[in-house]
Design an enzyme around this catalytic site. Sequence first.
Site, PDB file in Angstrom:
ATOM      1  CB  SER A  32      -0.778  -0.185   1.158  1.00 58.33           C
ATOM      2  OG  SER A  32      -1.882  -1.077   1.172  1.00 58.33           O
ATOM      3  CG  ASP A  62     -12.393  -6.458  13.411  1.00 54.36           C
ATOM      4  OD1 ASP A  62     -12.060  -5.386  13.897  1.00 54.36           O
ATOM      5  OD2 ASP A  62     -13.441  -6.724  13.127  1.00 54.36           O
ATOM      6  CG  HIS A  87     -16.136  -2.952  13.613  1.00 55.36           C
ATOM      7  ND1 HIS A  87     -17.508  -3.226  14.048  1.00 55.36           N
ATOM      8  CD2 HIS A  87     -15.808  -4.374  13.530  1.00 55.36           C
ATOM      9  CE1 HIS A  87     -17.851  -4.146  14.244  1.00 55.36           C
ATOM     10  NE2 HIS A  87     -16.894  -5.116  13.917  1.00 55.36           N
ATOM     11  N   GLY A 113     -15.730   1.760   2.001  1.00 55.41           N
ATOM     12  CA  GLY A 113     -14.941   2.891   1.690  1.00 55.41           C
ATOM     13  C   GLY A 113     -15.042   3.344   0.625  1.00 55.41           C
ATOM     14  CD  GLU A 174     -20.452  -7.541   9.403  1.00 50.91           C
ATOM     15  OE1 GLU A 174     -19.583  -6.474   8.893  1.00 50.91           O
ATOM     16  OE2 GLU A 174     -20.004  -8.437  10.135  1.00 50.91           O
ATOM     17  CB  SER A 231     -46.566  -6.075 -10.530  1.00 50.95           C
ATOM     18  OG  SER A 231     -45.870  -7.534  -9.777  1.00 50.95           O
TER      19      SER A 231
END
Length: 313
Positions: A32, A62, A87, A113, A174, A231
Amino acid sequence: MIGFGAQGRAHALNLRDSGVTVIIGLYPGSKSRGRATRCGLKVLDTAEAARRADIIFIALPDTQMPAVYKEEIAPSLRPGQTLLFAHGFAIHYRTIIARKDVDVVMVAPKGLGPMVRREFVRGRGAPGLIAIHQDATGHAKRTALAWAKGIGCTRAGVLETTFREETETDLFGEQAVLCGGTSALIRAGFDTLVRAGYPPELAYFECLHELKFIVDLIHEAGLAGMRRLISDTAKWGELTVGPKIVDQAVQTRMRTALREIRSGKFAREFIQEMSTGQAHYAKLLRKAEKHPIEEVGARLRGLMSWKEKTKST
């Protein structure tokens, strides 16, 4: 900003565009680093970034947070800094226990994100939650609200909650509805039609492809608004057959899932699996990826030349 995944990138770029000085903390070999540098952000080693920052956003999975916190962040902390999470899992289940002289807050956008970034760029924002676990300085809530404003959440609305409430409702959503429940319902519908002799392509379109259109209606107008736009046949089926499929037995199992979340049983089992080789986890993933709906879906999506991959801004 410790980490530069989907949420970390969105928070970093939104804050930068809001006039905040952002530095990224990554380990030396992180892939990254190049992405963050190309975004014009300053990148430091994790411990150095933690030492320099006033607010430390731990934007990591986590499962990775505890080790990185213990080895790289905790030794670098000083009184008055803020630890920020998107979180509540690590704090609520005590895989991270913060020292008492720092603030511990949460700012949790209710969106992935790329959506957080996309809505910000469009001049809008994703709604969000804030929570205060520890207020050593006396201004932890102001910090959380300022961060929420910086990433665009206050444009849509911010609710105050607790780490416990956010963690438990997020995990339940989730498991029971958004990921677990929806995936299981799609596969069950697909299997029912195919076993009854219908072409798998039709089963895919009816049970998976068209789901987006209904979810979009629900997202824009709520359940009642969706009902007004479908409908009469669909309405009658929804009102009379839907409750027979997702019945009291399903709600009983949902309550069991919620009890296991609230008791910590789910978290203990998850942490155990992640720390002991992940063999069962890998087996479940392989089984899910071999379901016939995956092959049919890949083939049909490949024919949709107008479909584009989701791009982040």
